[in-house]
Design a protein around this motif. Structure first.
Motif, PDB file in Angstrom:
ATOM      1  N   GLY A   9      -1.418   7.325  -6.148  1.00 54.85           N
ATOM      2  CA  GLY A   9      -1.511   6.882  -7.467  1.00 54.85           C
ATOM      3  C   GLY A   9      -1.806   5.048  -7.551  1.00 54.85           C
ATOM      4  N   LEU A  10      -1.113   4.492  -6.224  1.00 54.67           N
ATOM      5  CA  LEU A  10      -1.757   3.188  -6.273  1.00 54.67           C
ATOM      6  C   LEU A  10      -3.032   3.096  -5.756  1.00 54.67           C
ATOM      7  CD1 LEU A  10       1.486   1.844  -4.332  1.00 54.67           C
ATOM      8  CD2 LEU A  10       0.726   1.211  -6.677  1.00 54.67           C
ATOM      9  N   ALA A  11      -3.537   4.063  -4.966  1.00 56.73           N
ATOM     10  CA  ALA A  11      -5.209   3.986  -4.530  1.00 56.73           C
ATOM     11  C   ALA A  11      -5.885   4.249  -5.857  1.00 56.73           C
ATOM     12  CB  ALA A  11      -5.433   5.162  -3.678  1.00 56.73           C
ATOM     13  N   LEU A  12      -5.580   4.945  -6.848  1.00 56.47           N
ATOM     14  CA  LEU A  12      -6.414   5.165  -8.020  1.00 56.47           C
ATOM     15  C   LEU A  12      -6.032   3.888  -9.058  1.00 56.47           C
ATOM     16  CD1 LEU A  12      -5.857   8.991  -8.691  1.00 56.47           C
ATOM     17  CD2 LEU A  12      -7.898   7.745  -8.130  1.00 56.47           C
ATOM     18  N   LEU A  20       0.400   2.586  10.146  1.00 59.02           N
ATOM     19  CA  LEU A  20      -0.982   1.719  10.444  1.00 59.02           C
ATOM     20  C   LEU A  20      -1.673   1.699   9.068  1.00 59.02           C
ATOM     21  CD1 LEU A  20      -2.875  -0.060  11.738  1.00 59.02           C
ATOM     22  CD2 LEU A  20      -4.123   2.007  12.427  1.00 59.02           C
ATOM     23  N   TRP A  21      -1.628   2.620   8.180  1.00 60.95           N
ATOM     24  CA  TRP A  21      -2.188   2.578   6.852  1.00 60.95           C
ATOM     25  C   TRP A  21      -1.201   1.997   5.953  1.00 60.95           C
ATOM     26  CZ3 TRP A  21      -6.214   3.553   9.267  1.00 60.95           C
ATOM     27  CH2 TRP A  21      -6.493   4.558   9.811  1.00 60.95           C
ATOM     28  N   ARG A  22      -0.022   2.148   6.030  1.00 63.93           N
ATOM     29  CA  ARG A  22       0.852   1.382   4.845  1.00 63.93           C
ATOM     30  C   ARG A  22       0.647  -0.119   5.243  1.00 63.93           C
ATOM     31  NH1 ARG A  22       6.260   5.037   5.905  1.00 63.93           N
ATOM     32  NH2 ARG A  22       5.937   6.603   4.408  1.00 63.93           N
ATOM     33  N   ALA A  23       0.566  -0.669   6.532  1.00 63.22           N
ATOM     34  CA  ALA A  23       0.505  -1.937   6.923  1.00 63.22           C
ATOM     35  C   ALA A  23      -0.696  -2.603   6.529  1.00 63.22           C
ATOM     36  CB  ALA A  23       0.662  -2.244   8.546  1.00 63.22           C
ATOM     37  N   LEU A  24      -2.020  -1.830   6.536  1.00 62.40           N
ATOM     38  CA  LEU A  24      -3.255  -2.217   6.314  1.00 62.40           C
ATOM     39  C   LEU A  24      -3.178  -2.619   4.729  1.00 62.40           C
ATOM     40  CD1 LEU A  24      -5.578  -0.638   8.691  1.00 62.40           C
ATOM     41  CD2 LEU A  24      -4.664  -2.681   8.862  1.00 62.40           C
ATOM     42  N   SER A  25      -2.491  -1.538   4.059  1.00 61.47           N
ATOM     43  CA  SER A  25      -2.450  -1.691   2.432  1.00 61.47           C
ATOM     44  C   SER A  25      -1.633  -2.924   2.179  1.00 61.47           C
ATOM     45  CB  SER A  25      -1.613  -0.383   1.996  1.00 61.47           C
ATOM     46  OG  SER A  25      -2.572   0.748   2.213  1.00 61.47           O
ATOM     47  N   ALA A  58      -7.834  -1.954  -0.618  1.00 67.06           N
ATOM     48  CA  ALA A  58      -6.639  -1.003  -0.220  1.00 67.06           C
ATOM     49  C   ALA A  58      -6.675   0.266  -0.486  1.00 67.06           C
ATOM     50  CB  ALA A  58      -5.381  -1.542  -1.038  1.00 67.06           C
ATOM     51  N   ALA A  59      -7.829   0.691  -1.380  1.00 68.49           N
ATOM     52  CA  ALA A  59      -8.096   2.141  -1.877  1.00 68.49           C
ATOM     53  C   ALA A  59      -8.268   3.022  -0.565  1.00 68.49           C
ATOM     54  CB  ALA A  59      -9.158   2.251  -2.627  1.00 68.49           C
ATOM     55  N   ALA A  60      -8.887   2.558   0.261  1.00 72.65           N
ATOM     56  CA  ALA A  60      -8.890   3.262   1.462  1.00 72.65           C
ATOM     57  C   ALA A  60      -7.890   3.639   2.336  1.00 72.65           C
ATOM     58  CB  ALA A  60     -10.169   2.623   2.774  1.00 72.65           C
ATOM     59  N   PRO A  61      -7.006   2.598   2.930  1.00 81.12           N
ATOM     60  CA  PRO A  61      -5.857   2.737   3.605  1.00 81.12           C
ATOM     61  C   PRO A  61      -4.614   3.374   2.725  1.00 81.12           C
ATOM     62  CG  PRO A  61      -6.172   0.223   3.282  1.00 81.12           C
ATOM     63  CD  PRO A  61      -7.382   0.799   2.921  1.00 81.12           C
ATOM     64  N   LEU A  62      -4.680   3.203   1.454  1.00 82.39           N
ATOM     65  CA  LEU A  62      -3.513   3.805   0.543  1.00 82.39           C
ATOM     66  C   LEU A  62      -4.159   5.320   0.580  1.00 82.39           C
ATOM     67  CD1 LEU A  62      -3.362   1.235  -2.458  1.00 82.39           C
ATOM     68  CD2 LEU A  62      -1.555   2.001  -0.906  1.00 82.39           C
ATOM     69  N   THR A  63      -5.261   5.740   0.373  1.00 82.26           N
ATOM     70  CA  THR A  63      -5.471   7.006   0.213  1.00 82.26           C
ATOM     71  C   THR A  63      -5.196   7.763   1.550  1.00 82.26           C
ATOM     72  OG1 THR A  63      -7.404   6.677  -1.176  1.00 82.26           O
ATOM     73  CG2 THR A  63      -7.587   8.715  -0.334  1.00 82.26           C
ATOM     74  N   ILE A  77      -9.624  -3.038   8.089  1.00 81.59           N
ATOM     75  CA  ILE A  77      -9.723  -2.847   6.555  1.00 81.59           C
ATOM     76  C   ILE A  77     -11.241  -2.689   6.375  1.00 81.59           C
ATOM     77  CG2 ILE A  77      -9.439  -4.095   4.404  1.00 81.59           C
ATOM     78  CD1 ILE A  77      -6.710  -5.032   5.540  1.00 81.59           C
ATOM     79  N   LEU A  78     -12.045  -3.797   6.646  1.00 81.48           N
ATOM     80  CA  LEU A  78     -13.274  -3.748   6.524  1.00 81.48           C
ATOM     81  C   LEU A  78     -14.264  -2.621   6.881  1.00 81.48           C
ATOM     82  CD1 LEU A  78     -14.970  -5.917   4.886  1.00 81.48           C
ATOM     83  CD2 LEU A  78     -12.761  -6.734   5.886  1.00 81.48           C
ATOM     84  N   GLY A  79     -13.817  -2.168   8.020  1.00 83.78           N
ATOM     85  CA  GLY A  79     -14.360  -0.680   8.847  1.00 83.78           C
ATOM     86  C   GLY A  79     -14.154   0.324   7.737  1.00 83.78           C
ATOM     87  N   LEU A  80     -12.914   0.512   7.227  1.00 82.02           N
ATOM     88  CA  LEU A  80     -12.670   1.594   6.640  1.00 82.02           C
ATOM     89  C   LEU A  80     -13.309   1.711   5.275  1.00 82.02           C
ATOM     90  CD1 LEU A  80      -8.750   1.836   7.224  1.00 82.02           C
ATOM     91  CD2 LEU A  80     -10.582   3.421   8.288  1.00 82.02           C
ATOM     92  N   GLN A  81     -13.915   0.860   4.827  1.00 84.42           N
ATOM     93  CA  GLN A  81     -14.840   0.683   3.726  1.00 84.42           C
ATOM     94  C   GLN A  81     -15.780   1.670   3.764  1.00 84.42           C
ATOM     95  OE1 GLN A  81     -13.195  -0.819   0.935  1.00 84.42           O
ATOM     96  NE2 GLN A  81     -11.809  -1.072   2.681  1.00 84.42           N
TER      97      GLN A  81
END
Length: 432
Positions: free
Chosen positions: A336-339, A295-300, A311-316, A268-272
């Protein structure tokens, strides 16, 4: 009752004629792929036969003071977005969907939302596109804001058709179109964990932030973190891929168990970092896509308070993989959740607009394939191994600009939060 144009698909596809508000109301879940809760939905119609075109969804703003600017932006987003595709809408259909609160009736919902319906109709009319029908759907009933005839549109509303009994339901079943439940249920799969493990995940995120943020702020350390993030993400994808897949709810629980708090926090931190996220976006097709999406769903779900904005990164990424693999409803929900958690997240803005406009994701897929090929020493867009070495490109060049009239209604009434917590608490955000 007002007479309505029939709504059909393209000429080479099965065509369904919908007449009147009852059939329009029944068609809504099939248009969206889910039952929208607490939503404004606008659908463009094209041609004399009312072919369905672009569509937008937005959560109904709680404050009526927000309704005028929201209505204007939604109308502009849908109409201008359709024009950029070369098809200005000939008409628009509006749906206002909201479940009653305790002690509230569907009729009260209809009356309370009537000013919003009027604002939307006025905003569309100001852009010379008429609203053919505006419906309120609540408590299993529907009301028309456009039909004044109480003989067919009574004050108490009309009962919705039983699920699976309409002409649209039959056509959708024939075409293999599925309604995946409610919007609320789809969003729940991506929502932060609120169980006892949330505190443990928060502590892991705190620790990861204290360790990784100083490295991310250093040029050499940033590359190391990127390499470690992508390597760990690949290992987690393989772990998920090797696990059996069951029904969605059980699969999500199992995926959560397979990823430790520390592993989730590190990715999560690395995806920022924008460049790291862009490289992760290359896992959007073939055998990688399914495990990447899981994986992206789990990280969200691991972006617990106070790290919700991360969560904007994994949600996107979840929205992008969903769109790339043909799951437009899932893409719209994730984006929509990312935004919602980060209205200024540019990658989500661009993807949300493109998905709403019905564009082909292949253009972006080609771009990402090219970036991967250049970085790994391959030539062109084909995944053919080359015997010659080639200098890797360190960054993914962005080729797109935010167009005017951006179709991102989730940003209509939300402003970017200005304050940032200390890096050790919230981590680093080095790109959108």
């Amino acid at each position: 009752m007002n007479q309505h144009h029939e709504s059909t698909g393209p000429a080479d596809e099965q065509q369904i004629t919908l007449r009147g508000p009852a059939e329009l109301a029944d068609a809504l879940p099939y248009l969206m792929g889910f039952h929208p809760n607490d939503s404004v939905v606008m659908v463009a119609l094209h041609g004399g036969r009312g072919r369905f075109g672009g569509r937008l969804r937005l959560g109904i703003p709680q404050s009526p003071q927000e309704w005028p600017p929201v209505a204007e932006q939604l109308a502009e987003c849908l109409i201008k977005g359709s024009e950029r595709r070369g098809e200005r809408p000939d008409a628009i259909v509006i749906f206002l969907c909201q479940d009653p609160a305790e002690g509230e009736s569907g009729s009260q919902i209809m009356e309370r939302l009537k000013p919003l319906a009027q604002r939307l109709r006025t905003a569309c009319g100001a852009l010379d596109v008429p609203v053919l029908e505006a419906l309120c759907i609540s408590a299993g009933r529907y009301w028309s804001y456009c039909c004044p005839d109480e003989r067919c549109c009574p004050a108490e509303g009309n009962q919705l058709a039983l699920p699976g009994t309409s002409v649209m339901a039959a056509a959708a079943a024939y075409a293999g179109i599925q309604v995946r439940g409610t919007l609320r249920e789809m969003e729940a799969r991506l929502a932060p964990l609120n169980t006892t493990v949330a505190a443990e995940q928060q502590r892991a995120l705190d620790s990861a932030g204290a360790e990784l943020v100083p490295k991310i702020l250093d040029e050499v350390g940033r590359k190391d973190v990127a390499r470690e993030t992508l390597g760990l993400a690949r290992r987690l994808m393989k772990r998920l891929r090797d696990a059996p897949v069951t029904v969605p709810s059980a699969s999500d629980i199992n995926d959560d168990r397979l990823i430790s708090h520390d592993e989730a926090a590190a990715v999560i931190l690395g995806l920022q970092d924008r460049e790291t996220r862009d490289k992760a976006a290359e896992w959007m097709e073939g055998p990688e896509a399914d495990s990447a999406l899981r994986l992206w769903r789990a990280l969200s779900r691991r972006c617990v308070a106070p790290y919700e904005e991360h969560a904007a990164a994994p949600l996107t990424l979840a929205g992008w993989v969903s769109w790339s693999t043909g799951d437009e409803p899932g893409a719209r929900v994730a984006l929509g959740l990312a935004l919602r958690v980060d209205p200024g997240y540019t990658f989500a803005q661009l993807l949300h607009e493109a998905c709403n406009q019905g564009l082909d994701p292949e253009t972006l897929r080609r771009c990402l394939r090219g970036e991967r090929s250049a970085r790994t020493g391959r030539r062109g867009h084909r995944t053919v191994r080359s015997t010659r070495s080639r200098t890797a490109r360190p960054t993914a060049t962005r080729r797109r600009k935010t167009p005017s009239g951006s179709a991102r209604p989730e940003t209509a009434t939300t402003r970017r939060r200005s304050g940032q917590a200390s890096p050790s608490r919230r981590g680093s955000r080095s790109g959108r």
